[in-house]
Design a protein around this motif. Structure first.
Motif: not given
Length: 106
Positions: A2-4, A20-22, A27-40, A85-90
């Motif tokens: 996933i590319i944010y 291209p398959d990602a 981030v403006r319209s979809d946002g970033v999930p809280d858990e991803v934002l916290q991990a980042a 995010d590639v399989d929880n590697s940021l």
């Protein structure tokens, strides 16, 4: 993967073109999930906030002192991009080294 990022961001477009398959999330319209934002935030610290952006320059001192996660939720365009995010590697930002590291994971 996933590319944010922002759909109008040239750097994000480069990442999307390379993968291209990602799944792309604006981030403006979809946002970033809280858990991803916290991990980042945990992984990248203050580097997650783009202090060179127009949005940052438009903030007053009081708002700049807001906790980082709160600030990024209010102003998603403040996030340095892309956040990948590639399989929880940021990965944060985009360059040839990041592209190589991501390809090594795939």
């Amino acid at each position: 993967m996933i590319i944010y990022g922002l759909k109008n961001c040239d750097t994000c477009r480069k990442a999307i073109k390379a993968f291209p398959d990602a799944t792309f999330r604006d981030v403006r319209s979809d946002g970033v999930p809280d858990e991803v934002l916290q991990a980042a935030s945990d992984a990248f610290g203050s580097a997650l906030v783009n202090t060179r952006s127009t949005t940052w320059r438009g903030l007053d001192e009081a708002e700049r002192d807001t906790p980082q996660l709160t600030l990024l939720k209010r102003h998603p365009s403040l996030m340095k991009r892309p956040l990948i995010d590639v399989d929880n590697s940021l990965f944060l930002s985009w360059n040839i080294d990041i592209e190589r590291d991501i390809r090594a994971l795939l």
